[in-house]
Design a protein around this motif. Structure first.
Motif, PDB file in Angstrom:
ATOM      1  N   VAL A   1       0.842  -1.195   0.000  1.00  0.00           N
ATOM      2  CA  VAL A   1       0.000   0.000   0.000  1.00  0.00           C
ATOM      3  C   VAL A   1       0.879   1.249   0.000  1.00  0.00           C
ATOM      4  O   VAL A   1       0.650   2.194  -0.759  1.00  0.00           O
ATOM      5  N   PHE A   2       1.925   1.238   0.847  1.00  0.00           N
ATOM      6  CA  PHE A   2       2.847   2.371   0.935  1.00  0.00           C
ATOM      7  C   PHE A   2       3.544   2.622  -0.404  1.00  0.00           C
ATOM      8  O   PHE A   2       3.581   3.749  -0.897  1.00  0.00           O
ATOM      9  N   ILE A   3       4.076   1.564  -0.996  1.00  0.00           N
ATOM     10  CA  ILE A   3       4.799   1.696  -2.274  1.00  0.00           C
ATOM     11  C   ILE A   3       3.862   2.173  -3.384  1.00  0.00           C
ATOM     12  O   ILE A   3       4.231   3.021  -4.193  1.00  0.00           O
ATOM     13  N   ALA A   4       2.639   1.666  -3.413  1.00  0.00           N
ATOM     14  CA  ALA A   4       1.678   2.078  -4.437  1.00  0.00           C
ATOM     15  C   ALA A   4       1.363   3.571  -4.307  1.00  0.00           C
ATOM     16  O   ALA A   4       1.327   4.294  -5.304  1.00  0.00           O
ATOM     17  N   GLY A   5       1.164   4.045  -3.101  1.00  0.00           N
ATOM     18  CA  GLY A   5       0.882   5.463  -2.882  1.00  0.00           C
ATOM     19  C   GLY A   5       2.029   6.355  -3.319  1.00  0.00           C
ATOM     20  O   GLY A   5       1.819   7.387  -3.974  1.00  0.00           O
TER      21      GLY A   5
ATOM     22  N   PHE B   1       6.505  24.476  -8.688  1.00  0.00           N
ATOM     23  CA  PHE B   1       6.907  23.646  -7.552  1.00  0.00           C
ATOM     24  C   PHE B   1       5.740  23.395  -6.609  1.00  0.00           C
ATOM     25  O   PHE B   1       5.512  22.260  -6.186  1.00  0.00           O
ATOM     26  N   LEU B   2       5.003  24.456  -6.293  1.00  0.00           N
ATOM     27  CA  LEU B   2       3.873  24.318  -5.374  1.00  0.00           C
ATOM     28  C   LEU B   2       2.811  23.391  -5.949  1.00  0.00           C
ATOM     29  O   LEU B   2       2.295  22.512  -5.259  1.00  0.00           O
ATOM     30  N   ALA B   3       2.483  23.580  -7.223  1.00  0.00           N
ATOM     31  CA  ALA B   3       1.469  22.737  -7.869  1.00  0.00           C
ATOM     32  C   ALA B   3       1.891  21.271  -7.847  1.00  0.00           C
ATOM     33  O   ALA B   3       1.104  20.398  -7.474  1.00  0.00           O
ATOM     34  N   LEU B   4       3.134  20.996  -8.230  1.00  0.00           N
ATOM     35  CA  LEU B   4       3.605  19.606  -8.273  1.00  0.00           C
ATOM     36  C   LEU B   4       3.634  18.978  -6.889  1.00  0.00           C
ATOM     37  O   LEU B   4       3.258  17.818  -6.718  1.00  0.00           O
ATOM     38  N   LEU B   5       4.074  19.749  -5.906  1.00  0.00           N
ATOM     39  CA  LEU B   5       4.120  19.236  -4.536  1.00  0.00           C
ATOM     40  C   LEU B   5       2.715  18.889  -4.040  1.00  0.00           C
ATOM     41  O   LEU B   5       2.493  17.799  -3.490  1.00  0.00           O
ATOM     42  N   LEU B   6       1.774  19.785  -4.263  1.00  0.00           N
ATOM     43  CA  LEU B   6       0.393  19.527  -3.831  1.00  0.00           C
ATOM     44  C   LEU B   6      -0.221  18.354  -4.583  1.00  0.00           C
ATOM     45  O   LEU B   6      -0.921  17.528  -3.983  1.00  0.00           O
ATOM     46  N   PHE B   7       0.035  18.258  -5.899  1.00  0.00           N
ATOM     47  CA  PHE B   7      -0.490  17.131  -6.674  1.00  0.00           C
ATOM     48  C   PHE B   7       0.058  15.811  -6.137  1.00  0.00           C
ATOM     49  O   PHE B   7      -0.669  14.836  -5.987  1.00  0.00           O
ATOM     50  N   GLY B   8       1.360  15.771  -5.862  1.00  0.00           N
ATOM     51  CA  GLY B   8       1.986  14.545  -5.370  1.00  0.00           C
ATOM     52  C   GLY B   8       1.470  14.132  -4.005  1.00  0.00           C
ATOM     53  O   GLY B   8       1.143  12.966  -3.772  1.00  0.00           O
ATOM     54  N   ILE B   9       1.382  15.095  -3.095  1.00  0.00           N
ATOM     55  CA  ILE B   9       0.916  14.798  -1.735  1.00  0.00           C
ATOM     56  C   ILE B   9      -0.535  14.332  -1.753  1.00  0.00           C
ATOM     57  O   ILE B   9      -0.879  13.307  -1.148  1.00  0.00           O
ATOM     58  N   ALA B  10      -1.387  15.072  -2.450  1.00  0.00           N
ATOM     59  CA  ALA B  10      -2.813  14.725  -2.473  1.00  0.00           C
ATOM     60  C   ALA B  10      -3.036  13.346  -3.077  1.00  0.00           C
ATOM     61  O   ALA B  10      -3.787  12.531  -2.526  1.00  0.00           O
ATOM     62  N   SER B  11      -2.379  13.052  -4.204  1.00  0.00           N
ATOM     63  CA  SER B  11      -2.611  11.756  -4.845  1.00  0.00           C
ATOM     64  C   SER B  11      -2.038  10.610  -4.019  1.00  0.00           C
ATOM     65  O   SER B  11      -2.631   9.536  -3.961  1.00  0.00           O
ATOM     66  N   THR B  12      -0.911  10.842  -3.364  1.00  0.00           N
ATOM     67  CA  THR B  12      -0.335   9.799  -2.501  1.00  0.00           C
ATOM     68  C   THR B  12      -1.282   9.481  -1.353  1.00  0.00           C
ATOM     69  O   THR B  12      -1.604   8.311  -1.105  1.00  0.00           O
TER      70      THR B  12
ATOM     71  N   THR C   1      -4.480   7.849  -2.601  1.00  0.00           N
ATOM     72  CA  THR C   1      -4.235   6.459  -2.998  1.00  0.00           C
ATOM     73  C   THR C   1      -4.152   5.567  -1.766  1.00  0.00           C
ATOM     74  O   THR C   1      -4.775   4.494  -1.718  1.00  0.00           O
ATOM     75  N   TRP C   2      -3.389   5.995  -0.770  1.00  0.00           N
ATOM     76  CA  TRP C   2      -3.307   5.222   0.477  1.00  0.00           C
ATOM     77  C   TRP C   2      -4.695   5.062   1.081  1.00  0.00           C
ATOM     78  O   TRP C   2      -5.079   3.959   1.483  1.00  0.00           O
ATOM     79  N   THR C   3      -5.459   6.150   1.126  1.00  0.00           N
ATOM     80  CA  THR C   3      -6.801   6.093   1.699  1.00  0.00           C
ATOM     81  C   THR C   3      -7.695   5.137   0.916  1.00  0.00           C
ATOM     82  O   THR C   3      -8.390   4.312   1.508  1.00  0.00           O
ATOM     83  N   GLY C   4      -7.647   5.243  -0.407  1.00  0.00           N
ATOM     84  CA  GLY C   4      -8.462   4.357  -1.238  1.00  0.00           C
ATOM     85  C   GLY C   4      -8.110   2.897  -1.043  1.00  0.00           C
ATOM     86  O   GLY C   4      -8.996   2.043  -0.945  1.00  0.00           O
ATOM     87  N   LEU C   5      -6.823   2.599  -0.999  1.00  0.00           N
ATOM     88  CA  LEU C   5      -6.402   1.210  -0.812  1.00  0.00           C
ATOM     89  C   LEU C   5      -6.842   0.675   0.547  1.00  0.00           C
ATOM     90  O   LEU C   5      -7.313  -0.471   0.653  1.00  0.00           O
ATOM     91  N   LEU C   6      -6.711   1.503   1.572  1.00  0.00           N
ATOM     92  CA  LEU C   6      -7.086   1.046   2.909  1.00  0.00           C
ATOM     93  C   LEU C   6      -8.607   0.963   3.080  1.00  0.00           C
ATOM     94  O   LEU C   6      -9.118   0.003   3.664  1.00  0.00           O
ATOM     95  N   VAL C   7      -9.320   1.951   2.541  1.00  0.00           N
ATOM     96  CA  VAL C   7     -10.785   1.916   2.628  1.00  0.00           C
ATOM     97  C   VAL C   7     -11.334   0.774   1.767  1.00  0.00           C
ATOM     98  O   VAL C   7     -12.303   0.115   2.131  1.00  0.00           O
ATOM     99  N   GLY C   8     -10.680   0.524   0.623  1.00  0.00           N
ATOM    100  CA  GLY C   8     -11.109  -0.555  -0.261  1.00  0.00           C
ATOM    101  C   GLY C   8     -11.080  -1.910   0.419  1.00  0.00           C
ATOM    102  O   GLY C   8     -11.876  -2.792   0.093  1.00  0.00           O
ATOM    103  N   ARG C   9     -10.160  -2.048   1.349  1.00  0.00           N
ATOM    104  CA  ARG C   9     -10.102  -3.301   2.104  1.00  0.00           C
ATOM    105  C   ARG C   9     -11.348  -3.489   2.950  1.00  0.00           C
ATOM    106  O   ARG C   9     -11.723  -4.601   3.275  1.00  0.00           O
ATOM    107  N   LYS C  10     -12.005  -2.383   3.290  1.00  0.00           N
ATOM    108  CA  LYS C  10     -13.175  -2.442   4.169  1.00  0.00           C
ATOM    109  C   LYS C  10     -14.497  -2.216   3.426  1.00  0.00           C
ATOM    110  O   LYS C  10     -15.489  -2.854   3.718  1.00  0.00           O
ATOM    111  N   ALA C  11     -14.529  -1.309   2.471  1.00  0.00           N
ATOM    112  CA  ALA C  11     -15.801  -0.785   1.968  1.00  0.00           C
ATOM    113  C   ALA C  11     -16.338  -1.426   0.698  1.00  0.00           C
ATOM    114  O   ALA C  11     -17.440  -1.098   0.289  1.00  0.00           O
ATOM    115  N   ARG C  12     -15.600  -2.211  -0.004  1.00  0.00           N
ATOM    116  CA  ARG C  12     -16.088  -2.909  -1.203  1.00  0.00           C
ATOM    117  C   ARG C  12     -16.678  -1.981  -2.267  1.00  0.00           C
ATOM    118  O   ARG C  12     -17.717  -2.266  -2.874  1.00  0.00           O
TER     119      ARG C  12
END
Length: 184
Positions: free
Chosen positions: A40-44, A134-145, A148-159
């Motif tokens: 999950v960490f690596i995917a994010g 720089f600001l745009a790229l940093l925010l895009f990277g943080i938000a998507s990471t 992604t982590w949230t989706g993977l973890l919630v996906g384990r629970k929420a179907r």
């Protein structure tokens, strides 16, 4: 002056979240696989990297285009964002099941690339509008990471309960930003 700067940052944060919704919704499905937390960490991190790389390429190309065709660049960028938002909204109504990709090796690269292609188009639009790279790229990277982590973890629970709605919300936000750019 400071309020304009704060407004730009707020707009970038919302746009980052909108772009990350794609990764979130696809991650929900992928999260239904048996994934270890290390995977999950690596995917994010991988998705976050691609959400920085693709808009960077788009921003650089957009800046080149904007110096060549300044007047049409802003209109083109707004139309591109709006079109991308419409596509995301329409895709949210697609009831056909998405195939589950593996979160390893080539499957992870394919997954990361597929959910970050829309950020290339957004980067192209932003490059035409002269956003702080720089600001745009940093925010895009943080938000998507994080999404992604949230989706993977919630996906384990929420179907898959939230998947369609997150893509619909993300598309709506991109449409709004496209209209904001077009109409000022």
């Amino acid at each position: 002056m400071a309020m304009d700067h704060l407004g730009d940052i707020f707009s970038l944060v919302l746009m980052s979240l909108a772009l990350g919704m794609d990764a979130f919704s696809v991650s929900l499905g992928m999260g239904m696989q048996a994934l270890r937390l290390k995977r999950v960490f690596i995917a994010g991190i991988t998705v976050g990297f691609f959400h920085m790389l693709m808009p960077f390429i788009g921003i650089m190309l957009g800046r080149f285009i904007s110096t060549q065709m300044e007047g049409f660049a802003v209109l083109g960028g707004g139309l591109l964002l709006f079109g991308l938002g419409v596509q995301m909204v329409l895709n949210s109504f697609n009831v056909e099941e998405k195939s589950l990709m593996r979160a390893t090796g080539f499957g992870l690269i394919l997954f990361s690339l597929s959910v970050s292609l829309d950020s290339f188009s957004v980067g192209l639009s932003l490059g035409m509008s002269g956003v702080k790279t720089f600001l745009a790229l940093l925010l895009f990277g943080i938000a998507s990471t994080v999404l992604t982590w949230t989706g993977l973890l919630v996906g384990r629970k929420a179907r898959g309960l939230l998947g369609v709605y997150s893509e619909l919300l993300g598309g709506s936000i991109l449409c709004a930003f496209g209209l904001k750019i077009i109409f000022g």
